[in-house]
Design a protein around this motif. Sequence first.
Motif, mmCIF file in Angstrom:
data_model
loop_
_atom_site.group_PDB
_atom_site.id
_atom_site.type_symbol
_atom_site.label_atom_id
_atom_site.label_comp_id
_atom_site.label_asym_id
_atom_site.label_seq_id
_atom_site.Cartn_x
_atom_site.Cartn_y
_atom_site.Cartn_z
ATOM 1 N N SER A 137 4.979 -9.683 -22.917
ATOM 2 C CA SER A 137 4.585 -10.330 -24.180
ATOM 3 C C SER A 137 4.673 -11.847 -24.051
ATOM 4 C CB SER A 137 5.466 -9.840 -25.328
ATOM 5 O OG SER A 137 6.780 -10.353 -25.243
ATOM 6 N N THR A 163 -0.754 -17.073 -22.194
ATOM 7 C CA THR A 163 -2.171 -16.960 -21.807
ATOM 8 C C THR A 163 -3.082 -17.054 -23.016
ATOM 9 O OG1 THR A 163 -1.632 -15.585 -19.883
ATOM 10 C CG2 THR A 163 -3.878 -15.440 -20.729
ATOM 11 N N LEU A 164 -2.756 -16.319 -24.069
ATOM 12 C CA LEU A 164 -3.619 -16.278 -25.248
ATOM 13 C C LEU A 164 -3.592 -17.602 -26.017
ATOM 14 C CD1 LEU A 164 -2.815 -12.647 -26.396
ATOM 15 C CD2 LEU A 164 -5.023 -13.480 -25.576
ATOM 16 N N LEU A 211 -8.869 -9.596 -21.780
ATOM 17 C CA LEU A 211 -8.655 -10.999 -21.413
ATOM 18 C C LEU A 211 -9.823 -11.542 -20.600
ATOM 19 C CD1 LEU A 211 -4.871 -10.807 -20.448
ATOM 20 C CD2 LEU A 211 -5.855 -11.697 -22.576
ATOM 21 N N LEU A 249 -6.011 -4.062 -21.041
ATOM 22 C CA LEU A 249 -5.488 -5.410 -21.246
ATOM 23 C C LEU A 249 -6.253 -6.420 -20.395
ATOM 24 C CD1 LEU A 249 -3.256 -7.102 -22.600
ATOM 25 C CD2 LEU A 249 -1.836 -6.659 -20.594
ATOM 26 N N TRP A 271 -1.569 -8.298 -13.728
ATOM 27 C CA TRP A 271 -0.985 -7.749 -14.951
ATOM 28 C C TRP A 271 -0.266 -6.436 -14.678
ATOM 29 C CZ3 TRP A 271 -0.032 -10.719 -18.800
ATOM 30 C CH2 TRP A 271 -0.858 -11.807 -19.083
ATOM 31 N N LEU A 289 -1.831 -5.788 -29.787
ATOM 32 C CA LEU A 289 -1.182 -5.340 -28.551
ATOM 33 C C LEU A 289 0.168 -4.740 -28.920
ATOM 34 C CD1 LEU A 289 -2.090 -8.442 -26.338
ATOM 35 C CD2 LEU A 289 -3.410 -6.355 -26.735
ATOM 36 N N MET A 293 1.203 -2.601 -24.574
ATOM 37 C CA MET A 293 1.780 -3.446 -23.533
ATOM 38 C C MET A 293 2.706 -2.674 -22.605
ATOM 39 S SD MET A 293 2.592 -7.054 -25.482
ATOM 40 C CE MET A 293 3.459 -6.385 -26.919
ATOM 41 N N ARG A 317 -2.971 -1.169 -18.438
ATOM 42 C CA ARG A 317 -3.230 -2.529 -17.967
ATOM 43 C C ARG A 317 -4.729 -2.746 -17.730
ATOM 44 N NH1 ARG A 317 1.486 -2.995 -19.342
ATOM 45 N NH2 ARG A 317 3.189 -3.763 -18.013
ATOM 46 N N ARG A 377 4.257 -13.620 -21.282
ATOM 47 C CA ARG A 377 3.123 -14.074 -20.474
ATOM 48 C C ARG A 377 1.830 -14.026 -21.273
ATOM 49 N NH1 ARG A 377 3.259 -12.107 -14.271
ATOM 50 N NH2 ARG A 377 1.306 -13.287 -14.413
ATOM 51 N N LEU A 378 1.686 -12.988 -22.090
ATOM 52 C CA LEU A 378 0.490 -12.885 -22.924
ATOM 53 C C LEU A 378 0.458 -13.981 -23.974
ATOM 54 C CD1 LEU A 378 0.357 -9.012 -23.346
ATOM 55 C CD2 LEU A 378 -1.474 -10.435 -22.391
ATOM 56 N N GLU A 379 1.589 -14.275 -24.555
ATOM 57 C CA GLU A 379 1.636 -15.345 -25.556
ATOM 58 C C GLU A 379 1.154 -16.663 -24.960
ATOM 59 O OE1 GLU A 379 4.739 -17.324 -28.789
ATOM 60 O OE2 GLU A 379 5.512 -16.141 -27.105
#
Length: 385
Positions: free
Chosen positions: A36, A42-43, A124, A120, A22, A144, A86, A117, A38-40
Motif C-alpha cells: 500500500s 506511485t499513484l 497501473l 494491479l 509488483w 484496492l 492488494m 498482481r 508503494r502504491l500510494e
Amino acid sequence: MSLITREIQLDEEKVVNSFLEWAKVNAPSGKEKSISERLESTLTDMGFSIQFDEAHINFDGDVGNLIAFWNGTDSSIPPLFFSTHMDTVLPTEDLKPVIKDGVIYSDGTTILGADDRAALTAYLEAIQYVQENNIPCGPIELILTVNEQQALQGSRHLDYSKVKSDFGYVFDSSGDVGQIILQGPYSSKFHIEVIGKSSHIGLNPEEGIYAFEIAADIIKSVKVGKIDEETLVNVGLIHGGELSSIIPGNVKMTGEVRCFNKKELNEQLELIFSNALSAAEKYGGRVRNEIEKKYSGFQVDKDSLLAKNAFDAAEQIQVQPWLTKTLGGADTNNLNENNLTCITLGNGFRNIHTHQEHISIKNLVNTVRYTVSLIQSWHNLHKND
C-alpha cells in the motif's frame, strides 16, 4: 456505435517487468502495508488523490483499503472504477520468477501472486499509457482492497462513502481476457455442532453417544459438490475428539453453499439442517446449527451500458468477448451489494493458490490493452450519448 479507438501499442517487456516488480512485493492477507505504501507513492506521482479507510480494524490487519481518484481529462464523463485486491493468499517473499514458452511461473518454492498482481499491474500500466499518450478519458478511480483472500473481508468493511464512482470492473478470474462475468453467487457458511456423550471406551462404553457416527451420517446425507447448474455444496472442516480412549461426544462441522438463487440457497441449508437433526435423533444426540453469510449474489444485465462497454472494448482490441457466470466469489459480490455496479472480467491466471500458479504473457499484456480500451470506450460511449 462507439467511436473508433486509437491503436494500443504496448512495450511488452515493460509490462512483464512491471508485473514481476509488483509480484515480488510480499503482502499476504492482513499484511498489505508494504504494498500500500508503494502504491500510494506511485499513484500520487501519477496525479491520483489517495484515501485509506479503516477496514483493517475489523480483522486485525495492518492497513485499510486504498481508494485513489484521478480527474482524467474530461470531467463531463461519469467516473469509472477498476478494483482488485492488494493481498495474496500466501507469501511471495523471495519470489524467483521463471519464464518458459511465453508463460510466467514461480520456481515452485512460492506462489507467483498473479492473483491478483496481474490486475494491479494492468491498471497501473494502462493508466500510465493513457496519460503518456494524451488519450481523452473521464475520471478514473481505483478501489484496492485488503484481505480479499480471507472471505472478501476488505470489501465487506470498505468505507463506501469514500468512493465517487458508480460503475466499474474487477479483473479477477482465471478465464482468458475476453471473459465477461455478469452473474455471481450467493454464499453462506453453515456450522453444525454435533452433541453426543463422551465416555471411556474401557470403563463405560455403553453410556457413550458417538458423535463421529452422527457426523458420518450427516455427511452421507448431504449431497456435496455440484448439486446442479445453480448450486454447489461442500463440507470442508471437521473437528472433534479428545483422546483415543474417549468416545467423542462433540464434533464441529463447517461447510458452505453457493447458489445463484437466494431462495434455493436457503432451501439447501434447510435440507442440510433437517438431515443433521434426523441423524442426531437416530442416535440420541443433538445438533446446534448456525448460518454465516459470506456474500450476496449479483447479476448485471447484458444490455447494460457497462456490459456493452465491455463488449465494445474487447472488440476494439480484437479479443473475442463472451458472457458467462461463475460460482466463484470476488470483491465484485460485495461491491454490487453496496450499489457499486460492476462486472468481473477474466485476466487468465491459472492454478491460483498453489505453487504451480502461472499466467501467460499474452493474457498479461491483453489485460493492459483491455483496460486501456475500456477507458477509451467508456469515454466514447458517453460522448456519443
